[in-house]
Design a protein around this motif. Sequence first.
Motif, PDB file in Angstrom:
ATOM      1  N   LYS A  97       0.843  -1.193   0.000  1.00 32.42           N
ATOM      2  CA  LYS A  97       0.000   0.000   0.000  1.00 32.42           C
ATOM      3  C   LYS A  97       0.880   1.245   0.000  1.00 32.42           C
ATOM      4  O   LYS A  97       2.075   1.183   0.279  1.00 32.42           O
ATOM      5  CB  LYS A  97      -0.930   0.003   1.222  1.00 32.42           C
ATOM      6  N   ASN A  98       0.276   2.380  -0.342  1.00 30.57           N
ATOM      7  CA  ASN A  98       0.979   3.675  -0.348  1.00 30.57           C
ATOM      8  C   ASN A  98       2.202   3.637  -1.255  1.00 30.57           C
ATOM      9  O   ASN A  98       3.302   4.024  -0.882  1.00 30.57           O
ATOM     10  CB  ASN A  98       1.388   4.072   1.076  1.00 30.57           C
ATOM     11  N   ALA A 114       4.918   3.668   4.948  1.00 32.75           N
ATOM     12  CA  ALA A 114       4.150   3.041   6.019  1.00 32.75           C
ATOM     13  C   ALA A 114       2.739   3.607   6.113  1.00 32.75           C
ATOM     14  O   ALA A 114       1.837   2.946   6.635  1.00 32.75           O
ATOM     15  CB  ALA A 114       4.877   3.223   7.349  1.00 32.75           C
ATOM     16  N   SER A 115       2.531   4.815   5.611  1.00 30.55           N
ATOM     17  CA  SER A 115       1.205   5.439   5.675  1.00 30.55           C
ATOM     18  C   SER A 115       1.019   6.356   4.475  1.00 30.55           C
ATOM     19  O   SER A 115       1.976   6.735   3.792  1.00 30.55           O
ATOM     20  CB  SER A 115       1.052   6.251   6.973  1.00 30.55           C
ATOM     21  N   THR A 117       0.083   9.458   4.635  1.00 27.11           N
ATOM     22  CA  THR A 117       0.688  10.744   4.977  1.00 27.11           C
ATOM     23  C   THR A 117       2.183  10.748   4.700  1.00 27.11           C
ATOM     24  O   THR A 117       2.722  11.720   4.158  1.00 27.11           O
ATOM     25  CB  THR A 117       0.440  11.071   6.463  1.00 27.11           C
ATOM     26  N   GLU A 118       2.838   9.652   5.047  1.00 30.43           N
ATOM     27  CA  GLU A 118       4.275   9.556   4.803  1.00 30.43           C
ATOM     28  C   GLU A 118       4.567   9.586   3.309  1.00 30.43           C
ATOM     29  O   GLU A 118       5.539  10.219   2.876  1.00 30.43           O
ATOM     30  CB  GLU A 118       4.827   8.272   5.421  1.00 30.43           C
TER      31      GLU A 118
END
Length: 273
Positions: A97-98, A114-115, A117-118
Amino acid sequence: MVDHLANTEINSQRIAAVENCFGASGQPLALPGRVLLGEGILTKECRKKPKPRIFFLFNDILVYGSIVINKRKYNSQHIIPLEDVTLETLPDTLQMKNRWMIKTSKKSFVVSAASLTERKEWISHLEECIRHLLTKTGRQPCTEHAAPWIPDKATDICMRCTQTKFSTLTRRHHCRKCGFVVCADCSRQRFLMPRLSPKPLRVCNLCYRQLLAEKKKEAEADRRQTEPICSAIQGYEPSSGDDSDKSDDEKAEQWPADTEFYTSAVSWSSFHS
């Protein structure tokens, strides 16, 4: 922030710390005006499986390497000039993901954060550095990029002939032009691509024919340009080159050359459905 940190002691210490982590195997990173803007661990989609990699963002380069001891020792250092980088966001998969792709003229690969936002922060900072560099140098964004390699586990059969099934004895190979996973019979040819390597690289049969055709067109264009000059020289007779031999019984290719495997329109799971 770059102007504020440039030539400061804290920036010099940070860069020196990164150099120490790579040890003797890494290249020196300290240069006048170079600033370390950030660092973090991203997951890189490698040939065999996704692996964590440490990334360091400078104002002019992106450095990454393998993690031996977190925050203490890294190896396999890679340095990418940001002027050569183009970014492309990618859709999520079941495994990753991401995601987004880092594309350069020599190598292109997929990473994930990891996210969400990151990922946004990484892309935002990268794009800002790239814009600043291109404005400063007056260069245009890079338009030719190396094809990313399709991971080994994306397919169990050759993506060209669709007949050969991979196994312990039947190895997977990658075409350096399109990035497809192919069998040995479908990738026996080598072709010189100076942008990627000074040595001829393995390419699949379809890409080999396309590269030969492009080379022939370039040679024909060069010949047409020199004809007016040569015709003015009395007694000059240009030599004619032999056409390249082509096998008439090669297997029909099953995969379109312009298929984009990392776009949202085509998913890996649909390849063999």
